[in-house]
Structures are given as structure tokens and as C-alpha cells.
Design a protein around this motif. Structure first.
Motif, PDB file in Angstrom:
ATOM      1  N   GLU A 265       3.147   5.926  -0.809  1.00 12.49           N
ATOM      2  CA  GLU A 265       1.968   6.710  -0.405  1.00 12.49           C
ATOM      3  C   GLU A 265       2.117   8.172  -0.805  1.00 12.49           C
ATOM      4  O   GLU A 265       1.144   8.802  -1.227  1.00 12.49           O
TER       5      GLU A 265
ATOM      6  N   ILE B 168      -2.747   1.700   0.927  1.00 10.06           N
ATOM      7  CA  ILE B 168      -2.125   0.735   0.016  1.00 10.06           C
ATOM      8  C   ILE B 168      -2.484  -0.673   0.456  1.00 10.06           C
ATOM      9  O   ILE B 168      -2.262  -1.051   1.610  1.00 10.06           O
TER      10      ILE B 168
ATOM     11  N   TYR C 105       1.618  -4.168  -3.354  1.00  4.25           N
ATOM     12  CA  TYR C 105       2.320  -3.669  -4.534  1.00  4.25           C
ATOM     13  C   TYR C 105       3.200  -4.774  -5.111  1.00  4.25           C
ATOM     14  O   TYR C 105       3.562  -5.724  -4.429  1.00  4.25           O
TER      15      TYR C 105
ATOM     16  N   VAL D  31       0.923  -0.572  -7.779  1.00  5.60           N
ATOM     17  CA  VAL D  31       0.355  -0.451  -6.438  1.00  5.60           C
ATOM     18  C   VAL D  31      -1.157  -0.535  -6.494  1.00  5.60           C
ATOM     19  O   VAL D  31      -1.783   0.154  -7.293  1.00  5.60           O
TER      20      VAL D  31
ATOM     21  N   ALA E  79      -4.476   0.258  -4.348  1.00  3.48           N
ATOM     22  CA  ALA E  79      -4.841   1.086  -3.200  1.00  3.48           C
ATOM     23  C   ALA E  79      -6.338   1.390  -3.239  1.00  3.48           C
ATOM     24  O   ALA E  79      -6.987   1.264  -4.283  1.00  3.48           O
TER      25      ALA E  79
END
Length: 120
Positions: free
Chosen positions: A86, A98, A101, A116, A118
Motif C-alpha cells: 500500500e 488492494i 496480488y 497488485v 487495486a
């Protein structure tokens, strides 16, 4: 037969003739067909970016994918792993949530980056 082959090798046929068209067709077939059957080894390597570079791609409305180098995430080992992810994303896009991942590894199994997903 030998004369035709010699004429093909030395490209002696006039433009627009049958044999000229055959030669051009064979050349174009070679150019466009061989990459499907022959590995020329010209593919980009995965994870070949600078340790400070993060690749960001849009993945829908207010959703993004980030490819973060492993060295950048390993920076602060005392914080939880997802918090470090983050922080890496937050420096670029501000606060994000998020979703999930994946770990990206090279051929030897070494972790090179994290992908990732998000959203805002």
C-alpha cells in the motif's frame, strides 16, 4: 528445371510475371508464417525495469494493476507486507484498496516483482 531455379536465385524475372509473383509470395509467407513456428528469442524479459520503477495499467473504472519491483517492497521489513505494498502504491496514486496480488518470479524462482490489483 535448373534454369528456373537459377532465375529464381538471381531474380531475373520481370515484375508482374508469374514467377516474380511466386517469389514475392514465398518471401511474404516466410516473413509472416515463420514466427509462428520458429522461436527467434526476441521476447522481452519479465521484470527488467529499474528498482524504483512501478508499472501502472488501468484495469477498469477506478481500478489499476501495479507491477512493483521486489526490492522496493522489501525496503521496510518491520511493517506488514500488505502495508508495504500500500505504501508503494500510495506514493504514486494516493490511497488505494488492494484487491489481491501475485508474486512474479524469474526462471530460477527468485521473486522479482509483485503484481497488485487495486481500486479507489
Amino acid at each position: 528445371m535448373g534454369r528456373i531455379l537459377k532465375s529464381y536465385i538471381f531474380w531475373t524475372y520481370e515484375r508482374g510475371s508469374f514467377h516474380y509473383d511466386v517469389m514475392v509470395t514465398l518471401i511474404l509467407a516466410f516473413i509472416f508464417v515463420t514466427p509462428h513456428f520458429w522461436n527467434y528469442g526476441d521476447h522481452p524479459s519479465v521484470g527488467s525495469f529499474a528498482p524504483s520503477e512501478v508499472v501502472v495499467r488501468a484495469a477498469g473504472e477506478n481500478a489499476f494493476t501495479y507491477q512493483i519491483p521486489a526490492e522496493q517492497v522489501r525496503g521496510n521489513s518491520s511493517a506488514p507486507f500488505e502495508d508495504r505494498l500500500e505504501q508503494s502504491i500510495g506514493r504514486i496514486s494516493g490511497p488505494m484498496v488492494i484487491d489481491h496480488y501475485d508474486t512474479l518470479k524469474d526462471a530460477s524462482g527468485k521473486v522479482t516483482a509483485y503484481k497488485v490489483w487495486a481500486h479507489r
